[in-house]
Design a protein around this motif. Sequence first.
Motif, PDB file in Angstrom:
ATOM      1  N   THR A 268       0.410   3.850   5.696  1.00 46.14           N
ATOM      2  CA  THR A 268      -0.168   5.106   6.182  1.00 46.14           C
ATOM      3  C   THR A 268      -0.801   5.914   5.049  1.00 46.14           C
ATOM      4  OG1 THR A 268       1.935   6.244   5.944  1.00 46.14           O
ATOM      5  CG2 THR A 268       1.480   5.231   8.079  1.00 46.14           C
TER       6      THR A 268
ATOM      7  N   ARG B 206      -4.817   6.901   5.875  1.00 46.50           N
ATOM      8  CA  ARG B 206      -4.527   8.301   6.230  1.00 46.50           C
ATOM      9  C   ARG B 206      -5.581   8.857   7.167  1.00 46.50           C
ATOM     10  NH1 ARG B 206      -4.508  11.050   0.583  1.00 46.50           N
ATOM     11  NH2 ARG B 206      -6.012   9.395   0.366  1.00 46.50           N
ATOM     12  N   PHE B 207      -6.805   8.320   7.074  1.00 44.03           N
ATOM     13  CA  PHE B 207      -7.940   8.874   7.799  1.00 44.03           C
ATOM     14  C   PHE B 207      -8.316   8.064   9.040  1.00 44.03           C
ATOM     15  CE2 PHE B 207      -8.480   9.507   3.191  1.00 44.03           C
ATOM     16  CZ  PHE B 207      -8.207  10.861   3.147  1.00 44.03           C
ATOM     17  N   THR B 208      -8.071   6.771   9.006  1.00 46.79           N
ATOM     18  CA  THR B 208      -8.407   5.883  10.115  1.00 46.79           C
ATOM     19  C   THR B 208      -7.417   4.733  10.145  1.00 46.79           C
ATOM     20  OG1 THR B 208     -10.082   4.388  11.043  1.00 46.79           O
ATOM     21  CG2 THR B 208     -10.117   4.685   8.667  1.00 46.79           C
ATOM     22  N   ARG B 209      -7.067   4.279  11.339  1.00 47.38           N
ATOM     23  CA  ARG B 209      -6.122   3.167  11.446  1.00 47.38           C
ATOM     24  C   ARG B 209      -6.790   1.830  11.160  1.00 47.38           C
ATOM     25  NH1 ARG B 209      -4.347   5.868  16.514  1.00 47.38           N
ATOM     26  NH2 ARG B 209      -5.073   4.070  17.698  1.00 47.38           N
TER      27      ARG B 209
ATOM     28  N   TYR C  44       2.380   7.783  13.726  1.00 42.55           N
ATOM     29  CA  TYR C  44       1.166   7.504  12.959  1.00 42.55           C
ATOM     30  C   TYR C  44      -0.062   7.538  13.871  1.00 42.55           C
ATOM     31  CZ  TYR C  44      -2.200   4.732  10.258  1.00 42.55           C
ATOM     32  OH  TYR C  44      -3.322   4.280   9.621  1.00 42.55           O
TER      33      TYR C  44
ATOM     34  N   HIS D 250      -1.309  11.040  14.737  1.00 43.81           N
ATOM     35  CA  HIS D 250      -1.918  11.818  13.654  1.00 43.81           C
ATOM     36  C   HIS D 250      -3.158  11.164  13.051  1.00 43.81           C
ATOM     37  CE1 HIS D 250       1.477  14.205  14.260  1.00 43.81           C
ATOM     38  NE2 HIS D 250       2.217  13.870  13.229  1.00 43.81           N
ATOM     39  N   THR D 251      -3.421   9.903  13.385  1.00 43.15           N
ATOM     40  CA  THR D 251      -4.542   9.184  12.772  1.00 43.15           C
ATOM     41  C   THR D 251      -5.359   8.524  13.866  1.00 43.15           C
ATOM     42  OG1 THR D 251      -3.068   8.685  10.917  1.00 43.15           O
ATOM     43  CG2 THR D 251      -5.150   7.493  10.995  1.00 43.15           C
TER      44      THR D 251
END
Length: 157
Positions: free
Chosen positions: A84, A89-92, A149, A152-153
């Motif tokens: 993560t 952090r910005f895209t899975r 996760y 939030h992402t």
Amino acid sequence: MNAYRAKPLSFPWPPLLYGAAVLLALVLSRLFPIPVSHGHSWMPWLTGGGLILLAVWLDLWAMKTLLDRHTAVLPNRCATCLVTCGPFRFTRNPIYLGYTLLMIGLGLMMLNPWFFIMAIAAVAVTTLFAIRNEERHLLSRFGFEFEIYCRHTTRWI
């Protein structure tokens, strides 16, 4: 044991899907060219080159992050930990996002609208056949941690 726990995919399809999309865009541009008025401007070439550099940087950053965490880079390998940090952090799906940006950059540099159309198709096919399986795999491996996760992402951007 959950059936999705062993591997997310039986074969690493996403790189092949994007490769096929690039080839199809090139073939379609030969068979059914879409005229583009470019006015001999350097702006599409410069923007496309910037997107290609961003795509390569994003892919390398994502792969380095996965390797640093000692987990699988290939989509047909079992994940050993939920990553993560870094671009995750910005895209899975930063690697697939990089592939998509690469296609858009090539389309701009070559002034070929088929690359944009095929990039959209590649995103749809990758989401349907690869990402959903990968997400089921990660959910079965990491459960609630993966659900948090996901909240939030975003999947793409």
